[in-house]
Scaffold this motif. Structure first.
Motif, PDB file in Angstrom:
ATOM      1  N   PHE A 198      -1.589  -9.808  29.792  1.00 56.80           N
ATOM      2  CA  PHE A 198      -1.323  -8.669  30.654  1.00 56.80           C
ATOM      3  C   PHE A 198       0.100  -8.794  31.188  1.00 56.80           C
ATOM      4  O   PHE A 198       0.433  -9.795  31.840  1.00 56.80           O
ATOM      5  N   PHE A 199       0.932  -7.784  30.930  1.00 57.27           N
ATOM      6  CA  PHE A 199       2.317  -7.767  31.409  1.00 57.27           C
ATOM      7  C   PHE A 199       2.480  -6.660  32.452  1.00 57.27           C
ATOM      8  O   PHE A 199       2.002  -5.537  32.249  1.00 57.27           O
ATOM      9  N   ILE A 200       3.171  -6.976  33.552  1.00 58.50           N
ATOM     10  CA  ILE A 200       3.511  -5.967  34.550  1.00 58.50           C
ATOM     11  C   ILE A 200       5.019  -6.021  34.790  1.00 58.50           C
ATOM     12  O   ILE A 200       5.682  -7.001  34.428  1.00 58.50           O
ATOM     13  N   PRO A 201       5.603  -4.972  35.377  1.00 57.52           N
ATOM     14  CA  PRO A 201       7.052  -4.940  35.564  1.00 57.52           C
ATOM     15  C   PRO A 201       7.587  -6.131  36.370  1.00 57.52           C
ATOM     16  O   PRO A 201       6.928  -6.620  37.297  1.00 57.52           O
ATOM     17  N   ASN A 202       8.788  -6.578  35.997  1.00 56.44           N
ATOM     18  CA  ASN A 202       9.446  -7.688  36.706  1.00 56.44           C
ATOM     19  C   ASN A 202       9.562  -7.434  38.202  1.00 56.44           C
ATOM     20  O   ASN A 202       9.580  -8.369  39.000  1.00 56.44           O
ATOM     21  N   SER A 203       9.667  -6.165  38.581  1.00 52.18           N
ATOM     22  CA  SER A 203       9.880  -5.800  39.978  1.00 52.18           C
ATOM     23  C   SER A 203       8.600  -5.772  40.801  1.00 52.18           C
ATOM     24  O   SER A 203       8.642  -5.491  42.003  1.00 52.18           O
ATOM     25  N   SER A 204       7.466  -6.059  40.183  1.00 51.41           N
ATOM     26  CA  SER A 204       6.183  -5.979  40.882  1.00 51.41           C
ATOM     27  C   SER A 204       6.122  -6.951  42.056  1.00 51.41           C
ATOM     28  O   SER A 204       6.695  -8.044  42.014  1.00 51.41           O
ATOM     29  N   ARG A 205       5.391  -6.558  43.089  1.00 54.51           N
ATOM     30  CA  ARG A 205       5.319  -7.368  44.307  1.00 54.51           C
ATOM     31  C   ARG A 205       4.696  -8.735  44.053  1.00 54.51           C
ATOM     32  O   ARG A 205       4.979  -9.694  44.794  1.00 54.51           O
ATOM     33  N   GLU A 206       3.854  -8.861  43.011  1.00 52.29           N
ATOM     34  CA  GLU A 206       3.236 -10.151  42.724  1.00 52.29           C
ATOM     35  C   GLU A 206       4.278 -11.232  42.478  1.00 52.29           C
ATOM     36  O   GLU A 206       4.014 -12.424  42.724  1.00 52.29           O
ATOM     37  N   PHE A 207       5.440 -10.856  41.965  1.00 50.60           N
ATOM     38  CA  PHE A 207       6.463 -11.846  41.648  1.00 50.60           C
ATOM     39  C   PHE A 207       7.407 -12.119  42.813  1.00 50.60           C
ATOM     40  O   PHE A 207       8.350 -12.905  42.664  1.00 50.60           O
TER      41      PHE A 207
END
Length: 213
Positions: A198-207
């Motif tokens: 599962f890939f999400i955007p680099n800017s996501s709050r999880e990161f």
């Protein structure tokens, strides 16, 4: 897969369009509807073997559309190994004696033609043909919240990326792994074969945080 998708929804995933590439009978999209019920679903499948199941799925679901074609990096025709209904592989050149010619389109072309609305979820079960498909989805990826890709530990084709190479490629596209599911080991030697990432955007709050708690 259900648990991983549920985790993303619990973290606030909201999409208007789900694009299921390598849709087969539509079983994955049917499962996804348990968690994402309000979205429009576009199922793209190259093997006509599955068309009767896709027709049936569409009849039962007014928000489902399907397209009998391969996804790739241009609109036209390419080759597809149709010998195994659940394991077909697309290619730009003839590789197998069982290869047939099928129509190919791009995700970007379909999004524009059908007026599909973002944000998007994109799922690829495409047996090593991921890079051409992603190349044909450059604009769609800009508005995609989740990409789920079946990734491999072995090179299925000459151009297939192994899972760590795929992660590096997706990082350059603006996405990072946030989850994995369904690891599979091949029967003959129990070696790790594949998994879904599962890939999400680099800017996501999880990161934004690197803390465990």
């Amino acid at each position: 897969m259900k648990a991983a998708l549920s985790r993303r929804v619990m973290q606030g995933l909201s999409v208007q369009t789900v694009i299921d590439v390598g849709a087969s009978t539509g079983s994955w999209s049917k499962m996804a509807q348990e968690f994402i019920s309000d979205a429009i679903y576009l199922l793209i499948e190259a093997n006509s073997f599955h068309e009767s199941k896709l027709v049936e799925f569409k009849k039962q679901n007014p928000k489902v559309e399907y397209l009998l074609a391969a996804a790739g990096d241009y609109v036209g025709e390419l080759y597809f190994d149709a010998q195994d209904p659940f394991g077909g592989t697309a290619s730009h050149e003839v590789i197998h004696t069982s290869d047939i010619t099928v129509q190919v389109t791009t995700i970007d072309a379909q999004v524009k033609e059908k007026g599909l609305k973002p944000p998007f979820l994109m799922k690829l079960d495409t047996h090593g043909f991921e890079i051409p498909i992603l190349r044909g989805a450059e604009e769609t990826l800009k508005n995609t919240k989740l990409v789920i890709i079946e990734a491999y530990n072995f090179k299925l084709t000459q151009d297939c990326l192994q899972f760590w190479e795929l992660c590096d490629h997706m990082k350059k596209k603006g996405f990072q792994p946030i989850d994995i599911c369904d690891p599979m080991h091949r029967p003959k030697d129990q070696s790790f074969w594949q998994m879904d990432i599962f890939f999400i955007p680099n800017s996501s709050r999880e990161f934004k945080s690197n803390k465990y708690n």
